[in-house]
Scaffold this motif. Structure first.
Motif, PDB file in Angstrom:
ATOM      1  N   ILE A   5     -48.529  -2.622  74.378  1.00  0.00           N
ATOM      2  CA  ILE A   5     -48.000  -1.586  75.275  1.00  0.00           C
ATOM      3  C   ILE A   5     -46.613  -1.981  75.784  1.00  0.00           C
ATOM      4  O   ILE A   5     -45.702  -1.139  75.853  1.00  0.00           O
ATOM      5  CB  ILE A   5     -48.974  -1.348  76.443  1.00  0.00           C
ATOM      6  N   ASN A   6     -46.436  -3.250  76.131  1.00  0.00           N
ATOM      7  CA  ASN A   6     -45.112  -3.707  76.570  1.00  0.00           C
ATOM      8  C   ASN A   6     -44.068  -3.503  75.474  1.00  0.00           C
ATOM      9  O   ASN A   6     -42.904  -3.200  75.754  1.00  0.00           O
ATOM     10  CB  ASN A   6     -45.174  -5.176  76.973  1.00  0.00           C
ATOM     11  N   TRP A   7     -44.485  -3.678  74.247  1.00  0.00           N
ATOM     12  CA  TRP A   7     -43.601  -3.451  73.093  1.00  0.00           C
ATOM     13  C   TRP A   7     -43.185  -1.982  73.019  1.00  0.00           C
ATOM     14  O   TRP A   7     -42.023  -1.665  72.776  1.00  0.00           O
ATOM     15  CB  TRP A   7     -44.344  -3.886  71.832  1.00  0.00           C
ATOM     16  N   LEU A   8     -44.134  -1.083  73.266  1.00  0.00           N
ATOM     17  CA  LEU A   8     -43.831   0.345  73.254  1.00  0.00           C
ATOM     18  C   LEU A   8     -42.902   0.740  74.400  1.00  0.00           C
ATOM     19  O   LEU A   8     -42.163   1.723  74.296  1.00  0.00           O
ATOM     20  CB  LEU A   8     -45.118   1.165  73.341  1.00  0.00           C
ATOM     21  N   LEU A   9     -42.943  -0.019  75.482  1.00  0.00           N
ATOM     22  CA  LEU A   9     -42.179   0.331  76.679  1.00  0.00           C
ATOM     23  C   LEU A   9     -40.801  -0.304  76.728  1.00  0.00           C
ATOM     24  O   LEU A   9     -40.110  -0.199  77.746  1.00  0.00           O
ATOM     25  CB  LEU A   9     -42.975  -0.062  77.930  1.00  0.00           C
ATOM     26  N   LYS A  10     -40.375  -0.916  75.653  1.00  0.00           N
ATOM     27  CA  LYS A  10     -39.045  -1.519  75.634  1.00  0.00           C
ATOM     28  C   LYS A  10     -37.967  -0.439  75.661  1.00  0.00           C
ATOM     29  O   LYS A  10     -38.130   0.653  75.126  1.00  0.00           O
ATOM     30  CB  LYS A  10     -38.888  -2.412  74.406  1.00  0.00           C
ATOM     31  N   ASP A  11     -36.840  -0.784  76.243  1.00  0.00           N
ATOM     32  CA  ASP A  11     -35.774   0.194  76.455  1.00  0.00           C
ATOM     33  C   ASP A  11     -35.033   0.595  75.187  1.00  0.00           C
ATOM     34  O   ASP A  11     -34.289   1.582  75.198  1.00  0.00           O
ATOM     35  CB  ASP A  11     -34.759  -0.357  77.470  1.00  0.00           C
ATOM     36  N   ASP A  12     -35.213  -0.166  74.101  1.00  0.00           N
ATOM     37  CA  ASP A  12     -34.443   0.142  72.889  1.00  0.00           C
ATOM     38  C   ASP A  12     -34.919   1.418  72.198  1.00  0.00           C
ATOM     39  O   ASP A  12     -34.222   1.961  71.334  1.00  0.00           O
ATOM     40  CB  ASP A  12     -34.473  -1.034  71.905  1.00  0.00           C
ATOM     41  N   THR A  13     -36.103   1.897  72.561  1.00  0.00           N
ATOM     42  CA  THR A  13     -36.611   3.166  72.012  1.00  0.00           C
ATOM     43  C   THR A  13     -37.047   4.054  73.184  1.00  0.00           C
ATOM     44  O   THR A  13     -38.235   4.186  73.480  1.00  0.00           O
ATOM     45  CB  THR A  13     -37.802   2.927  71.056  1.00  0.00           C
ATOM     46  N   GLU A 262     -34.394   9.729  54.137  1.00  0.00           N
ATOM     47  CA  GLU A 262     -33.495   9.916  55.280  1.00  0.00           C
ATOM     48  C   GLU A 262     -34.254  10.680  56.364  1.00  0.00           C
ATOM     49  O   GLU A 262     -34.178  11.912  56.449  1.00  0.00           O
ATOM     50  CB  GLU A 262     -32.238  10.684  54.864  1.00  0.00           C
ATOM     51  N   PRO A 263     -35.018   9.971  57.213  1.00  0.00           N
ATOM     52  CA  PRO A 263     -35.802  10.643  58.260  1.00  0.00           C
ATOM     53  C   PRO A 263     -34.902  11.464  59.183  1.00  0.00           C
ATOM     54  O   PRO A 263     -33.741  11.133  59.398  1.00  0.00           O
ATOM     55  CB  PRO A 263     -36.445   9.471  59.021  1.00  0.00           C
ATOM     56  N   TYR A 264     -35.467  12.557  59.730  1.00  0.00           N
ATOM     57  CA  TYR A 264     -34.670  13.414  60.601  1.00  0.00           C
ATOM     58  C   TYR A 264     -34.450  12.786  61.973  1.00  0.00           C
ATOM     59  O   TYR A 264     -33.664  13.281  62.766  1.00  0.00           O
ATOM     60  CB  TYR A 264     -35.281  14.809  60.709  1.00  0.00           C
ATOM     61  N   PHE A 265     -35.163  11.712  62.294  1.00  0.00           N
ATOM     62  CA  PHE A 265     -34.757  10.829  63.384  1.00  0.00           C
ATOM     63  C   PHE A 265     -35.238   9.420  63.058  1.00  0.00           C
ATOM     64  O   PHE A 265     -36.170   9.235  62.287  1.00  0.00           O
ATOM     65  CB  PHE A 265     -35.253  11.321  64.757  1.00  0.00           C
ATOM     66  N   ASN A 266     -34.563   8.445  63.618  1.00  0.00           N
ATOM     67  CA  ASN A 266     -34.815   7.042  63.273  1.00  0.00           C
ATOM     68  C   ASN A 266     -36.171   6.585  63.804  1.00  0.00           C
ATOM     69  O   ASN A 266     -36.406   6.610  65.017  1.00  0.00           O
ATOM     70  CB  ASN A 266     -33.699   6.163  63.840  1.00  0.00           C
ATOM     71  N   VAL A 267     -37.055   6.163  62.909  1.00  0.00           N
ATOM     72  CA  VAL A 267     -38.392   5.742  63.332  1.00  0.00           C
ATOM     73  C   VAL A 267     -38.690   4.280  63.008  1.00  0.00           C
ATOM     74  O   VAL A 267     -39.764   3.789  63.329  1.00  0.00           O
ATOM     75  CB  VAL A 267     -39.483   6.629  62.688  1.00  0.00           C
ATOM     76  N   GLY A 268     -37.760   3.591  62.372  1.00  0.00           N
ATOM     77  CA  GLY A 268     -38.009   2.207  61.994  1.00  0.00           C
ATOM     78  C   GLY A 268     -38.147   2.050  60.494  1.00  0.00           C
ATOM     79  O   GLY A 268     -38.068   3.017  59.736  1.00  0.00           O
ATOM     80  N   MET A 269     -38.367   0.818  60.068  1.00  0.00           N
ATOM     81  CA  MET A 269     -38.375   0.497  58.639  1.00  0.00           C
ATOM     82  C   MET A 269     -39.777   0.542  58.045  1.00  0.00           C
ATOM     83  O   MET A 269     -40.746   0.104  58.673  1.00  0.00           O
ATOM     84  CB  MET A 269     -37.775  -0.890  58.420  1.00  0.00           C
ATOM     85  N   ASN A 274     -44.637  -0.426  63.438  1.00  0.00           N
ATOM     86  CA  ASN A 274     -43.972   0.797  63.844  1.00  0.00           C
ATOM     87  C   ASN A 274     -44.488   1.289  65.196  1.00  0.00           C
ATOM     88  O   ASN A 274     -45.694   1.449  65.398  1.00  0.00           O
ATOM     89  CB  ASN A 274     -44.183   1.879  62.779  1.00  0.00           C
ATOM     90  N   LYS A 275     -43.562   1.555  66.091  1.00  0.00           N
ATOM     91  CA  LYS A 275     -43.950   1.975  67.433  1.00  0.00           C
ATOM     92  C   LYS A 275     -44.605   3.349  67.436  1.00  0.00           C
ATOM     93  O   LYS A 275     -45.571   3.590  68.167  1.00  0.00           O
ATOM     94  CB  LYS A 275     -42.731   1.975  68.351  1.00  0.00           C
ATOM     95  N   TRP A 276     -44.097   4.274  66.627  1.00  0.00           N
ATOM     96  CA  TRP A 276     -44.646   5.624  66.627  1.00  0.00           C
ATOM     97  C   TRP A 276     -46.064   5.658  66.062  1.00  0.00           C
ATOM     98  O   TRP A 276     -46.950   6.310  66.628  1.00  0.00           O
ATOM     99  CB  TRP A 276     -43.744   6.574  65.842  1.00  0.00           C
TER     100      TRP A 276
END
Length: 291
Positions: A5-13, A262-269, A274-276
């Motif tokens: 959960i802390n990983w999901l709450l990081k400010d970079d995403t 080419e995703p329509y928004f950046n979701v990771g590699m 993957n956070k999503w």
């Protein structure tokens, strides 16, 4: 779990953080931390890139932009999109037929359920659900459907109905056809052939594809829909849960199995935690417990 959960709450995403705070953790939008995350999202480069899609004045860019905003957990109150919503309605045509149901899902998520066009379309589209819980393949030029369901039932299109049904339930709307949809997934152990339980219906829909469109939908999204619809605890869902659990690493973060070139928004590699995907699995588990 706290580490995830802390990983999901990081400010970079900021888009993941805001969705995790509001939907996963159930924090009030009046909470100071949520307000800060909200402001960071509204001023983020990723949101600006999504909003820029509307400037193209192209229907498929509009479709992708609405989808991204819905995934971010925003509504038309948060972002100025009313004119684009009216534009996409005017631009609806036969070339968008397979995308219509997912668009309706996104419009409901974006707070447009009370819009007259949405109100009109919801009962119409659900009237096409058949007694086996599927919908026909909408491409009349296709001789066969890649899901190989009987009588041209389309697993991909049916799953967009599942996601629309889940979004409707979240705003308090339950239609009789939801039971037919649920019965279909239960009869097929969510993603498997009923006459060959070890064989998935569509290979790429048994992975964790993200972000989604009306053709590419990962298993985490299907389990999310079934969880919201109070079905994910059925014994026939156990195989699908096990399959989904096989996609996580030793830190309980879920791996992105595939995505668009080419995703329509950046979701990771692809191939990385993957956070999503992880967020959707955690949301599935939340709704699975809640219902």
């Amino acid at each position: 779990m706290n580490n995830v959960i802390n990983w999901l709450l990081k400010d970079d995403t900021p888009e993941v953080k805001y969705r995790a705070m509001t939907e996963l953790l159930g924090m009030s939008k009046d909470d100071l931390e949520v307000k800060k995350a909200y402001e960071n999202l509204l001023s983020s480069k990723r949101l600006n890139l999504v909003m820029d899609k509307f400037k193209c004045n192209k229907k498929w860019e509009d479709i992708n932009a609405f989808l991204a905003l819905a995934e971010f957990g925003l509504t038309h109150v948060d972002v100025p999109i009313d004119e684009y919503m009216e534009r996409i309605i005017k631009n609806m045509n036969l070339s968008m037929k397979c995308a219509k149901i997912l668009l309706l899902r996104n419009l409901v998520s974006l707070g447009y359920y009370e819009h007259p066009w949405v109100q009109e379309q919801i009962p119409l589209v659900f009237s096409t659900i058949r007694q086996d819980g599927t919908v026909r393949c909408l491409d009349k030029t296709k001789k066969t459907n890649d899901s190989k369901l009987l009588d041209m039932g389309c697993y991909r299109q049916t799953t967009t109905y599942l996601l629309l049904a889940a979004e409707l339930k979240k705003v308090g709307i339950i239609l009789p056809q939801f039971e037919l949809l649920i019965k279909f997934y239960i009869n097929h152990y969510v993603a498997f052939h009923s006459d060959a339980p070890g064989k998935v219906i569509i290979e790429d829909m048994a992975g964790t594809f993200y972000p989604i469109d009306h053709v590419h939908i990962g298993l985490q999204m299907i389990m999310y829909g079934l969880s919201v619809l109070s079905t994910a605890n059925h014994p026939n869902c156990e195989k699908a849960w096990a399959l989904l659990d096989s996609k996580k690493d030793i830190e309980s973060k879920y791996i992105l199995s595939a995505s668009f070139a080419e995703p329509y928004f950046n979701v990771g590699m692809v191939g990385q935690p993957n956070k999503w995907v992880t967020l959707y699995v955690l949301l599935s588990e939340k709704y699975r417990t809640k219902y």
